[in-house]
Design a protein around this motif. Structure first.
Motif, PDB file in Angstrom:
ATOM      1  N   ALA A 322       0.848  -1.190   0.000  1.00 12.46           N
ATOM      2  CA  ALA A 322       0.000   0.000   0.000  1.00 12.46           C
ATOM      3  C   ALA A 322       0.879   1.232   0.000  1.00 12.46           C
ATOM      4  N   LEU A 323       0.375   2.261  -0.646  1.00 12.10           N
ATOM      5  CA  LEU A 323       1.062   3.550  -0.597  1.00 12.10           C
ATOM      6  C   LEU A 323       0.017   4.590  -0.224  1.00 12.10           C
ATOM      7  N   VAL A 324       0.249   5.253   0.884  1.00 12.23           N
ATOM      8  CA  VAL A 324      -0.671   6.282   1.345  1.00 12.23           C
ATOM      9  C   VAL A 324       0.105   7.584   1.335  1.00 12.23           C
ATOM     10  N   SER A 325      -0.357   8.554   0.538  1.00 12.64           N
ATOM     11  CA  SER A 325       0.381   9.825   0.501  1.00 12.64           C
ATOM     12  C   SER A 325      -0.606  10.984   0.468  1.00 12.64           C
ATOM     13  N   LYS A 326      -0.151  12.139   0.855  1.00  9.32           N
ATOM     14  CA  LYS A 326      -0.998  13.336   0.890  1.00  9.32           C
ATOM     15  C   LYS A 326      -1.585  13.609  -0.480  1.00  9.32           C
ATOM     16  N   ALA A 327      -2.890  13.835  -0.535  1.00  9.36           N
ATOM     17  CA  ALA A 327      -3.529  14.100  -1.830  1.00  9.36           C
ATOM     18  C   ALA A 327      -3.151  15.499  -2.307  1.00  9.36           C
ATOM     19  N   VAL A 328      -2.802  15.588  -3.594  1.00  5.25           N
ATOM     20  CA  VAL A 328      -2.421  16.887  -4.149  1.00  5.25           C
ATOM     21  C   VAL A 328      -3.668  17.642  -4.578  1.00  5.25           C
ATOM     22  N   GLN A 333      -7.328  10.163  -4.374  1.00  5.87           N
ATOM     23  CA  GLN A 333      -7.490   9.033  -5.301  1.00  5.87           C
ATOM     24  C   GLN A 333      -7.466   7.718  -4.550  1.00  5.87           C
ATOM     25  N   ARG A 334      -8.193   6.763  -5.076  1.00  6.45           N
ATOM     26  CA  ARG A 334      -8.167   5.396  -4.553  1.00  6.45           C
ATOM     27  C   ARG A 334      -7.897   4.485  -5.742  1.00  6.45           C
ATOM     28  N   SER A 335      -6.926   3.625  -5.618  1.00  5.79           N
ATOM     29  CA  SER A 335      -6.655   2.717  -6.725  1.00  5.79           C
ATOM     30  C   SER A 335      -6.218   1.367  -6.177  1.00  5.79           C
ATOM     31  N   ALA A 336      -6.735   0.298  -6.760  1.00  2.00           N
ATOM     32  CA  ALA A 336      -6.386  -1.039  -6.276  1.00  2.00           C
ATOM     33  C   ALA A 336      -6.130  -1.957  -7.453  1.00  2.00           C
ATOM     34  N   THR A 337      -5.019  -2.684  -7.419  1.00  2.00           N
ATOM     35  CA  THR A 337      -4.714  -3.668  -8.452  1.00  2.00           C
ATOM     36  C   THR A 337      -4.781  -5.053  -7.822  1.00  2.00           C
ATOM     37  N   PHE A 359      -7.657   8.522   6.550  1.00  2.00           N
ATOM     38  CA  PHE A 359      -7.157   8.391   5.180  1.00  2.00           C
ATOM     39  C   PHE A 359      -7.822   9.395   4.253  1.00  2.00           C
ATOM     40  N   SER A 360      -8.793  10.153   4.767  1.00  2.81           N
ATOM     41  CA  SER A 360      -9.628  10.938   3.853  1.00  2.81           C
ATOM     42  C   SER A 360      -8.876  12.075   3.173  1.00  2.81           C
ATOM     43  N   ILE A 361      -7.724  12.482   3.679  1.00  2.00           N
ATOM     44  CA  ILE A 361      -6.981  13.522   2.970  1.00  2.00           C
ATOM     45  C   ILE A 361      -5.826  12.913   2.174  1.00  2.00           C
ATOM     46  N   ASN A 362      -5.812  11.574   2.103  1.00  6.83           N
ATOM     47  CA  ASN A 362      -4.690  10.925   1.437  1.00  6.83           C
ATOM     48  C   ASN A 362      -5.105  10.151   0.186  1.00  6.83           C
ATOM     49  N   ASP A 363      -4.182  10.083  -0.749  1.00  8.37           N
ATOM     50  CA  ASP A 363      -4.346   9.158  -1.872  1.00  8.37           C
ATOM     51  C   ASP A 363      -3.980   7.772  -1.350  1.00  8.37           C
ATOM     52  N   VAL A 364      -4.716   6.756  -1.787  1.00  5.82           N
ATOM     53  CA  VAL A 364      -4.391   5.400  -1.360  1.00  5.82           C
ATOM     54  C   VAL A 364      -4.221   4.511  -2.594  1.00  5.82           C
ATOM     55  N   PHE A 365      -3.086   3.886  -2.706  1.00  7.63           N
ATOM     56  CA  PHE A 365      -2.838   2.942  -3.799  1.00  7.63           C
ATOM     57  C   PHE A 365      -2.546   1.581  -3.196  1.00  7.63           C
ATOM     58  N   LEU A 366      -3.129   0.549  -3.819  1.00  7.35           N
ATOM     59  CA  LEU A 366      -2.943  -0.792  -3.283  1.00  7.35           C
ATOM     60  C   LEU A 366      -2.551  -1.722  -4.419  1.00  7.35           C
ATOM     61  N   ASN A 367      -1.640  -2.607  -4.145  1.00  4.56           N
ATOM     62  CA  ASN A 367      -1.156  -3.496  -5.202  1.00  4.56           C
ATOM     63  C   ASN A 367      -0.850  -4.873  -4.628  1.00  4.56           C
ATOM     64  N   LEU A 368      -1.212  -5.905  -5.373  1.00  7.70           N
ATOM     65  CA  LEU A 368      -0.838  -7.258  -4.965  1.00  7.70           C
ATOM     66  C   LEU A 368       0.285  -7.731  -5.873  1.00  7.70           C
ATOM     67  N   ALA A 369       1.266  -8.398  -5.296  1.00 10.71           N
ATOM     68  CA  ALA A 369       2.433  -8.809  -6.073  1.00 10.71           C
ATOM     69  C   ALA A 369       2.073  -9.812  -7.159  1.00 10.71           C
ATOM     70  N   GLY A 370       2.808  -9.773  -8.246  1.00 11.99           N
ATOM     71  CA  GLY A 370       2.693 -10.794  -9.282  1.00 11.99           C
ATOM     72  C   GLY A 370       1.501 -10.647 -10.209  1.00 11.99           C
ATOM     73  N   SER A 390       1.851   2.021   5.886  1.00 11.70           N
ATOM     74  CA  SER A 390       2.254   3.098   4.993  1.00 11.70           C
ATOM     75  C   SER A 390       1.869   4.459   5.570  1.00 11.70           C
ATOM     76  N   LEU A 391       0.701   4.538   6.178  1.00 11.26           N
ATOM     77  CA  LEU A 391       0.245   5.806   6.757  1.00 11.26           C
ATOM     78  C   LEU A 391       1.185   6.262   7.873  1.00 11.26           C
TER      79      LEU A 391
END
Ligand code: TYD
Ligand code: MG
Length: 467
Positions: A322-328, A333-337, A359-370, A390-391
């Motif tokens: 997961a990557l949680v970062s300040k939303a610009v 944004q929310r994104s999940a793979t 998490f409401s002021i952050n972008d959240v990206f989620l990824n599963l390996a492979g 990540s947060l």
């Protein structure tokens, strides 16, 4: 007037490309499946049926006796004669429920270029039997070129480049193979219909002819089917009803892993899956997926957690990131793979409400390996941990893994087959596994080398890992 009625005029019918329902007129919305804009016109020409023939139940044989097959008592049907043909790789065997059933019709769907032709060519080359590979897409030379890449022959493999089903079945009848492969059903056409190949009427009719052939001769047939943008097997969903098994070959095209899933199986379980890796010399079975799905890294980074998941009967350890970062921008944004977006939103809401992680002021990206997609709810706990990790920018030791479902009130629910998950994590050298405290019945922690930590609520993660 009378002559006009006798004249053969091309009859057209509109078919719903989603469910296969037919209508004499074009309709905007399918009354059966409720889809919009799916009706397509197809020319069909049926032979005119005489009034005599319509009474199909009337005895047709000599001396008024019916020639139809006799019904038998189910108790008296003998079983145990079916011997499955073993596929050359264990992954395919597993997905089919223990080998290829004689007389079965198996559909393999997948996006273009994912490796369907390669997979079945490997089956054709490596199954020690007499095989007929029918291609309506590639020439004999092209297939031979691929065969040269894939390896040596262990079978008696015949190639036929033909699209006319009548000719194909004549050839098959003559050759009497032990297995037939049709690449692909969308290129096949039957001379009994006038419509274009790939249309719904054609696909249905060709699949029907192949099905009858398979059942009558007991020769199993594999069909390759294309899938459309929405991920359905192109055109007819109804093809799924005709065949015995539906397998889906999927994966990220930029990734080398390929997954073969069962969507329907009349002869086995539907939650099995096979994993392959696409190499320069064809597809290789991946019999130990965990070792590949865990990324090899030396440092411990924040935002990573390992989930002990199950795919069918097979335990698999997967890394979630997961990557949680300040939303610009204004809206984060929310994104999940590889994971359901709505489920991610739900987990974020649980963390906000129950644990006070915002998490409401952050972008959240989620990824599963492979490039793997996981539906097992036991992955929730690892995802929650990677999000918090990540947060807070706190890393989780790489020898810790998680298995638990997170409920709406933040409770950590028990998941099925905990023992198998623990055993697999232990085998792979993990030191600690977090599971639900509700799923520990009958499990003796002393039996394992791995330390088992139990949790009841997500709040408890705070003191366990993030202090
Ligand atoms: P293919 O089986 O033609 O896909 P499909 O029938 O599903 O459309 O596979 C095509 C891809 O596989 C192509 O991008 C090249 C790759 N490939 C390899 O990487 N290694 C191989 O040995 C083979 C035969 C194909
Ligand atoms: Mg192909």
């Amino acid at each position: 007037m009378f002559i006009f009625a006798l004249m053969a005029k091309p009859r057209t019918i509109f078919f719903c490309s989603s469910c296969g329902a037919s209508s004499p007129k074009w309709l905007g919305k399918c009354p059966h499946c409720g889809e919009w804009n799916t009706f397509q016109e197809e020319i069909i020409q049926k032979e005119t049926v005489s009034e005599e023939k319509r009474k199909s139940w009337a005895p047709a044989g000599p001396n008024g006796k019916s020639e139809a097959p006799k019904a038998v008592l189910l108790q008296q049907v003998e079983t145990g004669r079916t011997v499955r043909l073993a596929a050359p790789d264990q992954e395919l065997n597993r997905v089919l429920g223990g080998g290829i059933v004689p007389g079965s019709l198996v559909l393999i769907g997948g996006q273009p270029g994912i490796g369907k032709s390669t997979l079945l060519l490997q089956v054709a080359m490596k199954t020690p039997a007499k095989i007929l590979y029918i291609s309506g897409e590639e020439s004999e030379e092209q297939i031979k070129m691929r065969a040269d890449r894939v390896g040596e022959f262990k079978s008696e493999c015949y190639i036929l480049t033909e699209t006319n089903t009548t000719k194909i079945l004549q050839q098959a009848q003559e050759l009497q193979p032990q297995l037939m492969i049709v690449d692909s059903i969308q290129t096949m056409s039957t001379p009994h219909l006038d419509s274009a190949p790939g249309g719904i009427a054609q696909v249905r009719e060709c699949a029907g002819e192949l099905l009858r052939f398979a059942k009558e001769t007991n020769i199993p047939i594999f069909l390759i089917g294309h899938i459309n943008k929405e991920g359905d097997i192109a055109g007819p969903k109804l093809l799924e009803h005709i065949v015995d098994c539906v397998l889906q070959f999927e994966g990220d095209r930029h990734n080398t892993y390929r997954i073969l899933r069962t969507l329907k199986n009349r002869f086995g379980s539907t939650d099995e899956m096979g994993i392959y890796e696409m190499q320069s010399a064809g597809l290789r079975e991946v019999s130990n997926p965990s070792e590949l799905l865990l990324s090899q890294k030396d440092e411990e980074l924040s935002g990573c957690a390992v989930a002990a998941t199950m795919e069918g009967m097979r335990p698999m350890l997967i890394e979630t990131q997961a990557l949680v970062s300040k939303a610009v921008f204004g809206t984060p944004q929310r994104s999940a793979t590889g994971f359901d977006m709505r489920r991610l939103s739900m987990l974020l809401a649980v963390l906000e409400k129950r644990c006070g992680y915002f998490f409401s002021i952050n972008d959240v990206f989620l990824n599963l390996a492979g490039g793997i997609r996981v539906d097992d709810p036991a992955i929730d706990l690892a995802i929650v941990v990677s999000l918090i990790s990540s947060l807070m920018d706190v890393s989780i030791p790489s020898n810790v893994c998680f298995a638990g479902e997170v409920g709406l009130s933040g409770e950590i629910r028990a998941v099925q087959r905990v023992e198998q998950r623990i055993t697999e994590a232990d085998r792979l050298g993990f030191k600690e596994i977090y599971v639900s405290k509700y799923g520990m019945k009958g499990i003796d922690p002393k039996r394992y080398g791995i330390r088992i930590q139990t949790l009841g609520k997500v709040e408890e993660l705070k003191s366990a890992l993030f202090v």
